[in-house]
Motif scaffolding. Structure first.
Motif, PDB file in Angstrom:
ATOM      1  N   ARG A 106     -21.710  23.683 -17.679  1.00 41.96           N
ATOM      2  CA  ARG A 106     -21.504  24.204 -19.024  1.00 41.96           C
ATOM      3  C   ARG A 106     -21.890  25.668 -19.115  1.00 41.96           C
ATOM      4  NH1 ARG A 106     -23.694  19.664 -22.386  1.00 41.96           N
ATOM      5  NH2 ARG A 106     -21.901  18.407 -21.776  1.00 41.96           N
ATOM      6  N   ALA A 156     -16.320  18.702 -22.562  1.00 40.67           N
ATOM      7  CA  ALA A 156     -16.661  20.123 -22.407  1.00 40.67           C
ATOM      8  C   ALA A 156     -15.469  20.924 -21.868  1.00 40.67           C
ATOM      9  CB  ALA A 156     -17.861  20.263 -21.470  1.00 40.67           C
ATOM     10  N   ALA A 176     -24.489  19.465 -17.762  1.00 42.01           N
ATOM     11  CA  ALA A 176     -25.297  20.654 -18.062  1.00 42.01           C
ATOM     12  C   ALA A 176     -25.108  21.731 -16.997  1.00 42.01           C
ATOM     13  CB  ALA A 176     -26.763  20.268 -18.164  1.00 42.01           C
ATOM     14  N   GLU A 212     -26.916  14.770 -14.733  1.00 42.37           N
ATOM     15  CA  GLU A 212     -27.273  16.196 -14.695  1.00 42.37           C
ATOM     16  C   GLU A 212     -26.041  17.105 -14.592  1.00 42.37           C
ATOM     17  OE1 GLU A 212     -30.439  17.102 -11.756  1.00 42.37           O
ATOM     18  OE2 GLU A 212     -30.665  14.937 -11.624  1.00 42.37           O
ATOM     19  N   SER A 244     -20.737  28.590 -14.616  1.00 37.80           N
ATOM     20  CA  SER A 244     -20.041  28.480 -15.887  1.00 37.80           C
ATOM     21  C   SER A 244     -18.529  28.639 -15.745  1.00 37.80           C
ATOM     22  CB  SER A 244     -20.576  29.536 -16.849  1.00 37.80           C
ATOM     23  OG  SER A 244     -20.481  30.805 -16.234  1.00 37.80           O
TER      24      SER A 244
END
Ligand SMILES: [Mg+2]
Length: 227
Positions: free
Chosen positions: A227, A117, A224, A221, A2
């Motif tokens: 994130r 994002a 995700a 992929e 993250s």
């Protein structure tokens, strides 16, 4: 993962389908002269000479000439001077390779999703500056992907950890907050980890080493994952 603020992308095999382009190109170049023996010799020469270039043993132009010197005898053709080989490359395989450049369909959407994002993207690729920039322009990603760092311009080639470190420096990113995405385990994933970056293997054809855990099968992929 993250804390990833920047995703640094490989080009060949990740954004552009080099393997298909190379296969199409050698067929277009040689036509009826392409036998299974010649095709095997061509790809063996590609792998050997690019590995020697990565290790610093051959220059960029010289690895191209070496590939022709490897294959011309298999075709029953004489080996010309360096200038003749350069002209042969430019009008033959080189031109056909350029015409065969196609991007992977998952590349643009994944990059846009990362940007949405708040994750920056950049490219670190082995290869010559002109050619790699032209590839990105042709596949429509040059204006999207962020800074483009090439081995040719850096004077450093993956898997040398300095290539990754200098790339991070150029884009103003702390290596620990950068995730590298590549399709070659040793060159990309182990190289990036050796420099302190995170790394994930893009395993489009399902040939990942069994002990590697950071593996994705598609760029879809990727968003995700960070994130
Ligand atoms: Mg690659």
């Amino acid at each position: 993962m993250s804390d990833v603020r920047t995703v640094l992308l490989d080009l060949d095999g990740v954004l552009m389908d080099h393997t298909s382009a190379a296969r199409e190109a050698v067929r277009a170049w040689l036509g009826a002269r392409l036998t299974p023996e010649v095709e095997a010799a061509w790809f063996a020469a590609q792998d050997l000479r690019l590995a020697q270039w990565r290790a610093g043993g051959l220059g960029w132009e010289e690895q191209r000439r070496a590939r022709l010197r490897d294959v011309l005898p298999v075709l029953g053709e004489r080996i010309g001077t360096d200038d003749e080989l350069d002209a042969q490359w430019a009008s033959g395989y080189g031109a056909a390779y350029r015409r065969s450049w196609h991007g992977f369909e998952d590349a643009g959407p994944a990059i846009r999703a990362l940007h949405d994002a708040g994750v920056r993207t950049a490219v670190l690729t082995n290869g010559a500056e002109d050619q790699q920039t032209a590839k990105l322009r042709t596949i429509g990603l040059l204006d999207l992907v962020g800074p483009v760092l090439t081995a040719g311009a850096l004077g450093l080639r993956k898997p040398d950890p300095r290539a990754f470190l200098v790339a991070c420096e150029r884009i103003g990113a702390d290596p620990s907050a950068v995730l590298y995405v590549g399709d070659e385990h040793e060159v990309d994933v182990l190289g990036a980890r050796g420099a302190g970056l995170g790394a994930v293997l893009l395993d489009r054809d399902g040939t990942a080493p069994p002990d590697e855990t950071a593996v994705i099968r598609s760029l879809a992929e990727l968003p995700a994952l960070v994130r």
